[in-house]
Design an enzyme around this catalytic site. Structure first.
Site, PDB file in Angstrom:
ATOM      1  N   CYS A   1       0.823  -1.196   0.000  1.00 13.25           N
ATOM      2  CA  CYS A   1       0.000   0.000   0.000  1.00 13.25           C
ATOM      3  C   CYS A   1       0.870   1.264   0.000  1.00 13.25           C
ATOM      4  CB  CYS A   1      -1.021  -0.042   1.122  1.00 13.25           C
ATOM      5  SG  CYS A   1      -2.491   0.908   0.691  1.00 13.25           S
TER       6      CYS A   1
ATOM      7  N   GLU B   1      -1.804  -9.154   3.204  1.00  7.75           N
ATOM      8  CA  GLU B   1      -1.658  -9.736   4.550  1.00  7.75           C
ATOM      9  C   GLU B   1      -2.998 -10.086   5.199  1.00  7.75           C
ATOM     10  OE1 GLU B   1      -1.090  -6.620   3.715  1.00  7.75           O
ATOM     11  OE2 GLU B   1      -1.559  -5.186   5.313  1.00  7.75           O
TER      12      GLU B   1
ATOM     13  N   HIS C   1      -3.707  -4.960   0.269  1.00 10.14           N
ATOM     14  CA  HIS C   1      -3.120  -5.549   1.478  1.00 10.14           C
ATOM     15  C   HIS C   1      -3.265  -7.072   1.440  1.00 10.14           C
ATOM     16  CE1 HIS C   1      -2.711  -1.825   3.944  1.00 10.14           C
ATOM     17  NE2 HIS C   1      -3.668  -1.404   3.137  1.00 10.14           N
TER      18      HIS C   1
HETATM   19  N1  GLN Z   1      -1.940   6.681   2.638  1.00  8.76           N
HETATM   20  C1  GLN Z   1      -2.042   5.931   1.438  1.00  8.76           C
HETATM   21  C2  GLN Z   1      -3.361   6.131   0.729  1.00  8.76           C
HETATM   22  O1  GLN Z   1      -4.313   6.555   1.320  1.00  8.76           O
HETATM   23  C3  GLN Z   1      -1.770   4.451   1.684  1.00  8.76           C
HETATM   24  C4  GLN Z   1      -2.727   3.811   2.643  1.00  8.76           C
HETATM   25  C5  GLN Z   1      -2.226   2.522   3.219  1.00  8.76           C
HETATM   26  O2  GLN Z   1      -1.027   2.251   3.249  1.00  8.76           O
HETATM   27  N2  GLN Z   1      -3.126   1.693   3.719  1.00  8.76           N
HETATM   28  O3  GLN Z   1      -3.472   5.859  -0.437  1.00  8.76           O
END
Ligand code: GLN
Length: 531
Positions: free
Chosen positions: A382, A510, A508
């Site tokens: 992410c 995970e 994600h």
């Molecule tokens: N802050 C980033 C976004 O909003 C990544 C979010 C995250 O890592 N879950 O796109």
């Protein structure tokens, strides 16, 4: 009324005793007996969901496939049992009040004065029973966050009191407490447990089963004493000692007959004790693995719970590679171009962690560069993936000051940008791109080989995206966009094919790695980290 049985899990004496692990273990053991189960959690705080909570307050925010931001215990439920939780598996006080207040505004209560009892408690009861009505589960396990005696928990406990009365033999309460060892006296103390059970009883709930967390073995005499004082049968007092891994807990609970006792209390046939074969093989393999792999988690939190699902996914992947994964927190705020090599050279692989906000992001970019240039297996998740993209933009494509507009709104090269449909959003809560989306993998790419599939589905939680205007430039320079959303064409995965292992995912992975079904990307990453 449904034939679904309800198991309530409450906690006393202290928080952090592992109620979530006990609830997940009960689920696992009943599932092993062939029952359909689900597990839900009720959290007494007023936030509508934990999405707006700082990880220091609350640990990781777990995301369900249907896009609910939830408590991290739901991660344990999924990892232990392989079930898929939904937005109906986690409620907070805030969400319950919101629903009651919405009904009040609509006029649904026909002029009544809205009160905690019965309106809030009725709403809680409805939510507690909902999954039981809907999906034909044999068991719905309900964990109550917080500790008995908290002001915030009272409506939830009152709801359980009423439900236990209404459901009769179809409900049991498992209460988890703590038995401390006083070193100076050389004694284990049962008084806090007695008090905690009294507190529950004063609310009108008689626990049926006690699970005692302790750091020292509680002998049969002590357990009998507790049973005696607390109006529970001696076979319904089990202990939960510290384990080398939380995945031992179901076995220890089964040995003490926790699942069998639950069935007996519910007037159900007990039958044979299931062997838990695959689970045992997982643990065997885990204990046998001695060769270590050291992974640096580059992020701004040096806190177990903040990256819970990543830690678990890595350690599961370790077991299936017959390796012992040791994860180490690397504070990205402290990384500089000068100290990066010295700091990171001890690790066999790097995870560039998810996150929000500016703090620590330059360090993530520095780590991404180190991983790329030194051919160290690097996994960006992410925000981690976004920082890989920023790094590549700056140092390979020569896009000076390239950035995500989240971190620098006036960057000349907005390689990570706000999505069109996010631009007019002003509310922070629950408005990100959340939950499962399909992703098409590019044939012949590393990720397609890893997943052994052309289309995958993974969970998201972010506002910003790879800016497709730069796609061709990246591809030409060697960072390939190998996963895209079939509907929007948004880039979901980048990889550098001529690197040992350099993959960034906008989603994600995970969240969907479980004990019996470890995630392909983590398996492949950990394997690549092996020297
Ligand atoms: N802050 C980033 C976004 O909003 C990544 C979010 C995250 O890592 N879950 O796109």
């Amino acid at each position: 009324m449904t034939e679904t049985k309800f198991i309530f899990v409450t906690g006393g004496v202290a928080s952090s005793l592992g109620k979530g692990i006990i609830a997940a273990s009960i689920g696992k053991l009943l599932q092993a007996r062939g029952y359909e189960i689900t597990i839900q959690k009720f959290d007494p705080y007023i936030n509508i969901d934990p999405g707006t909570l700082n990880p220091y307050e609350h640990g990781e925010c777990y995301v369900t496939d249907d896009g609910q931001e939830t408590d991290l215990d739901l991660g344990h439920y999924e990892r232990f049992t392989g079930i898929k939780t939904t937005k109906y598996n986690n409620f907070t006080t805030g969400r319950i009040y919101q629903s009651v207040i919405d009904k009040e505004r609509r006029g649904d209560y026909l002029g009544k004065t809205i009160q905690v009892i019965p309106h809030i408690t009725d709403e809680i009861k409805r939510d507690m029973l909902y999954l039981g009505k809907k999906n034909k589960y044999d068991f719905v396990i309900t964990e109550i966050g917080g500790t008995v005696g908290d002001i915030e928990s009272q409506p939830f406990l009152e709801a359980i009191r009423q439900l236990k009365w209404e459901l009769g033999k179809k409900a049991v309460c498992v209460h988890l407490t703590y038995v401390p060892y006083l070193a100076a006296a050389g004694e284990l103390k049962t008084k806090p447990t007695q008090h905690s059970v009294k507190e529950l009883q004063s609310i009108g709930i008689q626990p049926d089963i006690l699970v005692l967390r302790a750091e020292h073995d509680l002998n049969a005499g002590l357990r009998r004493k507790i049973a005696n004082f607390c109006n529970v049968s001696p076979d319904a007092v089990v202990q939960s000692l510290d384990m080398p891994t939380i995945y031992e807990v179901p076995l220890r609970m089964q040995e003490q007959g926790l699942d069998a006792t639950i069935l007996r209390k519910l007037d159900m046939p007990v039958g044979e004790t299931p062997g838990l074969g695959p689970w045992r093989s997982f643990l065997d393999r885990r204990h046998k693995a001695t060769k270590e792999v050291n992974i640096g988690l580059v992020g701004k939190y040096d806190l177990q719970d903040a990256y819970k699902s990543i830690l678990e996914a890595l350690s599961q992947a370790g077991t299936y590679n017959d390796l012992k994964v040791k994860s180490h927190f690397v504070n990205s705020e402290k990384l500089t171009p000068e100290n990066v090599a010295e700091t990171l050279k001890v690790y066999d692989g790097l995870v560039i962690c998810p996150g929000f906000g500016q703090r620590g992001t330059e360090g993530k970019i520095i780590a991404a560069r180190y991983g790329r240039e030194q051919n160290v297996p690097t996994f960006g998740i992410c925000l981690g993936m976004q920082m890989m993209v920023v790094e590549f933009g700056r140092n390979v494509l020569g896009l000076n000051d390239a950035n995500s507009v989240e971190l620098n709104p006036t960057t000349p090269f907005n390689v990570i940008d706000l999505m069109e449909d996010q631009k007019n959003i002003t509310n922070m809560g629950g408005t990100m791109r959340l939950g499962g989306y399909e992703c098409e993998l590019k044939p012949g790419s590393k990720v397609a080989e890893i997943y052994q599939s052309e289309v995958i589905r993974e969970r998201h939680r972010h506002r910003y995206e790879f800016n497709s205007d730069f796609r061709a430039a990246y591809e030409n320079a060697g960072m390939k966009c190998v996963g895209t959303n079939p509907e929007t064409d948004l880039v979901e995965i980048v990889e550098i094919p001529n690197h040992k292992w350099y993959i960034g995912t906008q989603f994600h992975p995970e969240y969907s790695s479980t004990v019996l079904k470890p995630h392909a990307l983590f398996l492949s990453f950990v394997k690549a980290c092996q020297k």
